[in-house]
Write a protein that holds these residues in place. Sequence first.
Motif, PDB file in Angstrom:
ATOM      1  N   ARG B 111       9.648  -6.879   4.827  1.00 19.80           N
ATOM      2  CA  ARG B 111       9.584  -6.062   3.614  1.00 19.80           C
ATOM      3  C   ARG B 111      10.272  -6.803   2.465  1.00 19.80           C
ATOM      4  O   ARG B 111      11.420  -7.235   2.596  1.00 19.80           O
ATOM      5  N   PRO B 112       9.605  -6.952   1.316  1.00 18.00           N
ATOM      6  CA  PRO B 112      10.253  -7.597   0.176  1.00 18.00           C
ATOM      7  C   PRO B 112      11.417  -6.762  -0.362  1.00 18.00           C
ATOM      8  O   PRO B 112      11.262  -5.558  -0.576  1.00 18.00           O
ATOM      9  N   VAL B 113      12.556  -7.419  -0.527  1.00 19.11           N
ATOM     10  CA  VAL B 113      13.764  -6.721  -0.975  1.00 19.11           C
ATOM     11  C   VAL B 113      14.422  -7.516  -2.096  1.00 19.11           C
ATOM     12  O   VAL B 113      14.550  -8.740  -2.008  1.00 19.11           O
ATOM     13  N   LEU B 114      14.839  -6.796  -3.119  1.00 18.69           N
ATOM     14  CA  LEU B 114      15.633  -7.386  -4.199  1.00 18.69           C
ATOM     15  C   LEU B 114      17.015  -6.753  -4.135  1.00 18.69           C
ATOM     16  O   LEU B 114      17.128  -5.528  -4.154  1.00 18.69           O
ATOM     17  N   LEU B 175      10.357 -10.415  -6.895  1.00 17.85           N
ATOM     18  CA  LEU B 175      10.033  -9.295  -6.002  1.00 17.85           C
ATOM     19  C   LEU B 175       8.564  -8.898  -6.165  1.00 17.85           C
ATOM     20  O   LEU B 175       7.854  -8.662  -5.183  1.00 17.85           O
ATOM     21  N   ALA B 176       8.105  -8.854  -7.422  1.00 17.21           N
ATOM     22  CA  ALA B 176       6.711  -8.487  -7.682  1.00 17.21           C
ATOM     23  C   ALA B 176       5.768  -9.455  -6.976  1.00 17.21           C
ATOM     24  O   ALA B 176       4.756  -9.052  -6.390  1.00 17.21           O
ATOM     25  N   ASP B 177       6.132 -10.738  -7.002  1.00 19.20           N
ATOM     26  CA  ASP B 177       5.283 -11.739  -6.357  1.00 19.20           C
ATOM     27  C   ASP B 177       5.197 -11.498  -4.852  1.00 19.20           C
ATOM     28  O   ASP B 177       4.121 -11.569  -4.253  1.00 19.20           O
ATOM     29  N   GLN B 178       6.327 -11.183  -4.236  1.00 20.56           N
ATOM     30  CA  GLN B 178       6.331 -10.912  -2.784  1.00 20.56           C
ATOM     31  C   GLN B 178       5.531  -9.658  -2.449  1.00 20.56           C
ATOM     32  O   GLN B 178       4.833  -9.613  -1.439  1.00 20.56           O
ATOM     33  N   VAL B 179       5.659  -8.633  -3.290  1.00 19.35           N
ATOM     34  CA  VAL B 179       4.910  -7.396  -3.049  1.00 19.35           C
ATOM     35  C   VAL B 179       3.420  -7.665  -3.230  1.00 19.35           C
ATOM     36  O   VAL B 179       2.592  -7.277  -2.406  1.00 19.35           O
ATOM     37  N   HIS B 180       3.095  -8.370  -4.292  1.00 23.11           N
ATOM     38  CA  HIS B 180       1.701  -8.603  -4.675  1.00 23.11           C
ATOM     39  C   HIS B 180       0.931  -9.358  -3.590  1.00 23.11           C
ATOM     40  O   HIS B 180      -0.252  -9.114  -3.367  1.00 23.11           O
ATOM     41  N   ARG B 181       1.597 -10.280  -2.906  1.00 25.02           N
ATOM     42  CA  ARG B 181       0.865 -11.098  -1.936  1.00 25.02           C
ATOM     43  C   ARG B 181       0.708 -10.408  -0.578  1.00 25.02           C
ATOM     44  O   ARG B 181       0.099 -10.962   0.330  1.00 25.02           O
ATOM     45  N   ARG B 182       1.266  -9.210  -0.441  1.00 22.36           N
ATOM     46  CA  ARG B 182       1.104  -8.468   0.824  1.00 22.36           C
ATOM     47  C   ARG B 182       0.100  -7.336   0.658  1.00 22.36           C
ATOM     48  O   ARG B 182      -0.105  -6.834  -0.445  1.00 22.36           O
ATOM     49  N   SER B 183      -0.488  -6.897   1.775  1.00 17.37           N
ATOM     50  CA  SER B 183      -1.356  -5.719   1.693  1.00 17.37           C
ATOM     51  C   SER B 183      -0.484  -4.480   1.501  1.00 17.37           C
ATOM     52  O   SER B 183       0.690  -4.469   1.890  1.00 17.37           O
ATOM     53  N   PRO B 184      -1.075  -3.446   0.885  1.00 18.25           N
ATOM     54  CA  PRO B 184      -0.286  -2.243   0.610  1.00 18.25           C
ATOM     55  C   PRO B 184       0.323  -1.662   1.884  1.00 18.25           C
ATOM     56  O   PRO B 184      -0.272  -1.729   2.957  1.00 18.25           O
ATOM     57  N   SER B 185       1.515  -1.096   1.740  1.00 17.64           N
ATOM     58  CA  SER B 185       2.221  -0.496   2.878  1.00 17.64           C
ATOM     59  C   SER B 185       1.412   0.670   3.449  1.00 17.64           C
ATOM     60  O   SER B 185       0.766   1.412   2.717  1.00 17.64           O
ATOM     61  N   THR B 186       1.464   0.788   4.761  1.00 21.02           N
ATOM     62  CA  THR B 186       0.790   1.919   5.401  1.00 21.02           C
ATOM     63  C   THR B 186       1.768   3.060   5.654  1.00 21.02           C
ATOM     64  O   THR B 186       1.479   3.976   6.408  1.00 21.02           O
TER      65      THR B 186
END
Lengths: 367, 207
Positions: B111-114, B175-186
């Motif tokens: 999980r991306p964390v800042l 953080l946005a970059d890490q979130v963006h490159r993953r598929s949306p959370s289920t």
Amino acid sequence: MQFGVFTVGDVTVDPTTGREPTEHERIKAMATIALKAEEVGLDVFATGEHHNPPFVPSSPTTMLGWIAARTERLLLSTSTTLITTNDPVKIAEDYAMLQHLADGRVDLMMGRGNTGPVYPWFGQDIRNGIPLAIENYDLLRRLWREEVVNWQGRFRTPLQSFTSTPRPLDGVPPFVWHGSIRSPEIAEQAAYYGDGFFANHIFWLKEHTQRMVGLYRQRFEHYGHGSADQAVVGLGGQVFMRKNSQDAVREFRPYFDNAPVYGHGPSLEEFTAQTPLTVGSPQQVIDRTLGFRDYVGDYQRQLFLVDHAGLPLKTVLEQLDILGEEVVPVLRKEFDSLRPAHVPEAPTHASLRAAASGDLVDAEAGR
Amino acid sequence: MSRRTLAVVSAGLSQPSSTRLLADQLAAATRDELVRRGESVKLRPVELREHAHDVVNHLLTGFPSAALREVLDTVTGADGLIAVTPIFNASYNGLFKSFFDLVDSAALVDRPVLIGATGGTARHSLALEHALRPMFAYLHAVVTPTAVFAAPEDWSGGVADGALRARITRAGAELADQVHRRSPSTGPADPFALTTTFEEMLGRQDS
């Protein structure tokens, strides 16, 4: 429907007097509570099993055998039998012996135990809790059902041509419940064998119990033991009653506030709102308990915890009087009138024996 | 365009809280960058102060209240997490640690964390690196390279133009970059899900 009490067997200081009962007093109190349960018309007495202080019941069949000799109708059970750290061979032997002495008034509830240090004292490791519960119970079933067992597994020394004695009474093994607070694997295990599932219920939100019981019911149907609403469900409950609900709250509060499990945490009001704990009048207990059916469906066994947290024996016996005189007769009538005809009662030795001989008759007729 | 959720956890104790202020600015920077990349973003602020009693109750009883269950689900089910604490005695405060002690050790894997922190002096800043980052590393979360510490002088120096603003923007973009490159959370893991069949648990092949 069956009603009864289950005890943890804790030795706890009475916070209102500062006095701690001796182990001897506590053990005798547990036995007295069991006899009282029969006297007031309850159906079940179940004892915990523990192998560490401050708990006394390390030897459940010794205690249940003593109670069996002094009772006529009471069903003797456990809450729980440690399927992880006990040798399944010894469980098979001990409970078959108890079953004979008690003329079939015996069932068991399997549990894992959540105290890490206990496992190594018996040569085990808590990290294997689930695999131990699964392997040991599968062996236990075979020991009760197969005359001669050849077996090899991961945790116990192999068995060659072993016969567990005595054989179960009338060839009918005791009914088994599987108890769990939070492990879906155990609900699955109960469903797989068509055994009963007992939700501890008293240490979690009702939504959680609802999900666990729902999972068990769905898997029970999946494995072909009947429809989901025919699965065999037991629930824990926790009550303290006085005629006047304010008196109940006032008297119980110091025991709640200092209880080993949840003391010094949530307030009595928060805990009663979040869990099935009911502190109040007999009518409040009746209403609350009937409400359990709304989220778990029609169920077969209700056990109450009444003797923990240092409550004196005299008080506990008064609670049993109230349960027997004012609460259980009403609950029995209400639950029975609500339950549809196709939903069974909890299996007993008599019903299992009848079912087994019916199977035999069917088999012979088919031949 | 997908819809993303950012859980924004603040362990500040005073109100108004500079910890919450930093958390909100980190959240806004992350949101802006995600929006720039075409995502839609929902911020879910969590003030741990409001749940302090429930956190302690859960530690003692072993189960969460319904309100705390919702908060834990928010945090473990989000696409990204912003976690900000005041530094007390050279580390995160007790409330922050107690809360994350209630998060299942597998719930934040990948999980991306800042991470961010506030303190009375800039000499506390490395607590982010020696306390917060290792805790999230243990949880197998992906912590952005930039962690943001705000000392009193950062606020007084004029946030909009100062070095703090630059760090917030950089960290939010990471953080946005890490979130963006993953598929949306289920969403949060289902605690009732079974991962193996009973036959497998028994150690038997299908028979």
